[in-house]
Design a protein around this motif. Sequence first.
Motif, PDB file in Angstrom:
ATOM      1  N   LEU A  96      -3.816   9.503 -11.750  1.00 13.63           N
ATOM      2  CA  LEU A  96      -2.493   9.471 -11.137  1.00 13.63           C
ATOM      3  C   LEU A  96      -2.173   8.023 -10.798  1.00 13.63           C
ATOM      4  N   VAL A  97      -1.040   7.533 -11.270  1.00  4.74           N
ATOM      5  CA  VAL A  97      -0.583   6.186 -10.955  1.00  4.74           C
ATOM      6  C   VAL A  97       0.621   6.348 -10.035  1.00  4.74           C
ATOM      7  N   CYS A  98       0.478   5.879  -8.800  1.00  5.23           N
ATOM      8  CA  CYS A  98       1.524   6.055  -7.792  1.00  5.23           C
ATOM      9  C   CYS A  98       2.423   4.828  -7.712  1.00  5.23           C
ATOM     10  N   ALA A  99       3.699   5.057  -7.570  1.00  8.19           N
ATOM     11  CA  ALA A  99       4.636   3.979  -7.271  1.00  8.19           C
ATOM     12  C   ALA A  99       4.325   3.455  -5.874  1.00  8.19           C
ATOM     13  N   GLY A 100       4.812   2.271  -5.576  1.00  8.19           N
ATOM     14  CA  GLY A 100       4.601   1.708  -4.253  1.00  8.19           C
ATOM     15  C   GLY A 100       5.179   2.604  -3.170  1.00  8.19           C
ATOM     16  N   GLN A 101       4.370   2.880  -2.161  1.00  4.21           N
ATOM     17  CA  GLN A 101       4.801   3.704  -1.038  1.00  4.21           C
ATOM     18  C   GLN A 101       5.060   2.803   0.155  1.00  4.21           C
ATOM     19  N   THR A 102       6.174   3.038   0.818  1.00  4.36           N
ATOM     20  CA  THR A 102       6.597   2.218   1.939  1.00  4.36           C
ATOM     21  C   THR A 102       6.912   3.107   3.131  1.00  4.36           C
ATOM     22  N   ASN A 149      -9.619  10.533  -3.657  1.00  2.11           N
ATOM     23  CA  ASN A 149      -9.417  10.358  -5.097  1.00  2.11           C
ATOM     24  C   ASN A 149      -8.907   8.972  -5.478  1.00  2.11           C
ATOM     25  N   VAL A 150      -8.518   8.165  -4.493  1.00  2.00           N
ATOM     26  CA  VAL A 150      -7.958   6.845  -4.778  1.00  2.00           C
ATOM     27  C   VAL A 150      -9.040   5.936  -5.359  1.00  2.00           C
ATOM     28  N   THR A 151      -8.731   5.347  -6.501  1.00  2.00           N
ATOM     29  CA  THR A 151      -9.691   4.475  -7.183  1.00  2.00           C
ATOM     30  C   THR A 151      -9.336   2.999  -7.084  1.00  2.00           C
ATOM     31  N   SER A 152      -8.088   2.676  -6.738  1.00  2.00           N
ATOM     32  CA  SER A 152      -7.714   1.279  -6.512  1.00  2.00           C
ATOM     33  C   SER A 152      -6.412   1.215  -5.732  1.00  2.00           C
ATOM     34  N   LEU A 153      -6.268   0.116  -4.995  1.00  2.00           N
ATOM     35  CA  LEU A 153      -5.072  -0.116  -4.182  1.00  2.00           C
ATOM     36  C   LEU A 153      -4.540  -1.515  -4.431  1.00  2.00           C
ATOM     37  N   ARG A 154      -3.221  -1.625  -4.453  1.00  2.00           N
ATOM     38  CA  ARG A 154      -2.543  -2.914  -4.478  1.00  2.00           C
ATOM     39  C   ARG A 154      -1.570  -2.890  -3.310  1.00  2.00           C
ATOM     40  N   ILE A 155      -1.739  -3.844  -2.414  1.00  2.00           N
ATOM     41  CA  ILE A 155      -0.959  -3.858  -1.186  1.00  2.00           C
ATOM     42  C   ILE A 155      -0.131  -5.134  -1.137  1.00  2.00           C
ATOM     43  N   TYR A 156       1.120  -4.980  -0.769  1.00  2.00           N
ATOM     44  CA  TYR A 156       2.052  -6.092  -0.655  1.00  2.00           C
ATOM     45  C   TYR A 156       2.541  -6.138   0.789  1.00  2.00           C
ATOM     46  N   ALA A 157       2.500  -7.322   1.396  1.00  2.00           N
ATOM     47  CA  ALA A 157       2.937  -7.460   2.783  1.00  2.00           C
ATOM     48  C   ALA A 157       3.757  -8.737   2.941  1.00  2.00           C
ATOM     49  N   PRO A 203     -11.498  -0.330  -4.410  1.00  2.00           N
ATOM     50  CA  PRO A 203     -11.167  -1.739  -4.609  1.00  2.00           C
ATOM     51  C   PRO A 203      -9.683  -1.956  -4.313  1.00  2.00           C
ATOM     52  N   MET A 204      -9.381  -3.098  -3.685  1.00  2.00           N
ATOM     53  CA  MET A 204      -7.983  -3.361  -3.338  1.00  2.00           C
ATOM     54  C   MET A 204      -7.657  -4.839  -3.461  1.00  2.00           C
ATOM     55  N   THR A 205      -6.373  -5.083  -3.584  1.00  2.00           N
ATOM     56  CA  THR A 205      -5.832  -6.433  -3.575  1.00  2.00           C
ATOM     57  C   THR A 205      -4.696  -6.454  -2.563  1.00  2.00           C
ATOM     58  N   LEU A 206      -4.666  -7.493  -1.720  1.00  2.00           N
ATOM     59  CA  LEU A 206      -3.599  -7.684  -0.755  1.00  2.00           C
ATOM     60  C   LEU A 206      -2.849  -8.953  -1.142  1.00  2.00           C
ATOM     61  N   VAL A 207      -1.540  -8.819  -1.332  1.00  2.00           N
ATOM     62  CA  VAL A 207      -0.709  -9.929  -1.781  1.00  2.00           C
ATOM     63  C   VAL A 207       0.406 -10.175  -0.769  1.00  2.00           C
ATOM     64  N   GLY A 208       0.608 -11.418  -0.406  1.00  2.00           N
ATOM     65  CA  GLY A 208       1.725 -11.787   0.444  1.00  2.00           C
ATOM     66  C   GLY A 208       2.974 -11.995  -0.399  1.00  2.00           C
ATOM     67  N   VAL A 209       4.084 -11.440   0.057  1.00  2.00           N
ATOM     68  CA  VAL A 209       5.362 -11.561  -0.658  1.00  2.00           C
ATOM     69  C   VAL A 209       6.441 -12.005   0.323  1.00  2.00           C
ATOM     70  N   LEU A 249       8.198  -4.120   5.369  1.00  2.00           N
ATOM     71  CA  LEU A 249       7.188  -5.151   5.578  1.00  2.00           C
ATOM     72  C   LEU A 249       5.914  -4.918   4.781  1.00  2.00           C
ATOM     73  N   PHE A 250       5.678  -3.680   4.318  1.00  2.00           N
ATOM     74  CA  PHE A 250       4.387  -3.279   3.759  1.00  2.00           C
ATOM     75  C   PHE A 250       4.616  -2.255   2.652  1.00  2.00           C
ATOM     76  N   GLU A 251       3.921  -2.441   1.530  1.00  2.00           N
ATOM     77  CA  GLU A 251       4.011  -1.493   0.419  1.00  2.00           C
ATOM     78  C   GLU A 251       2.614  -1.317  -0.169  1.00  2.00           C
ATOM     79  N   ILE A 252       2.281  -0.079  -0.506  1.00  2.00           N
ATOM     80  CA  ILE A 252       0.953   0.209  -1.028  1.00  2.00           C
ATOM     81  C   ILE A 252       1.074   1.015  -2.321  1.00  2.00           C
ATOM     82  N   GLU A 253       0.488   0.478  -3.386  1.00  2.00           N
ATOM     83  CA  GLU A 253       0.399   1.184  -4.676  1.00  2.00           C
ATOM     84  C   GLU A 253      -1.027   1.701  -4.810  1.00  2.00           C
TER      85      GLU A 253
END
Length: 131
Positions: free
Chosen positions: A30-36, A74-82, A107-113, A122-126
Amino acid sequence: MKRTPVNPWAWSLKLGYHQAEILEGGHRQLVCAGQTAVDAEGNPQHPGDMRGQIALALDNLEAVLGAAGMNLANVTSLRIYATDVDEALKNFDLMGMRFGPVDAAPPMTLVGVTRLALAPLLFEIEATAAD
């Protein structure tokens, strides 16, 4: 699905995530769109409140996962934007409070935007999930 953590260094474990995971035997992805932090009509909630936005974004992620018959385990990876990485990190205990009880450290990545799709956000999580 079998998940094997890959951590050549241990520092990320204190922050609640693995450097990588080997996934074996998965059947669905499952590939989720960014959740805010939006309500059911897509209206931004908790303006100026990073903690409130993180909590609601996680609620929304769990709702999407649940609709697919999955959960945070079930989450296998996260991409977080803040928009403010320091403020997000101050509130990352919320991530541990959600993922810890299901023994997950994806595993996750946190990116400043500079901003997200809607100015009050302020925060989005894929997430990517598998079972």
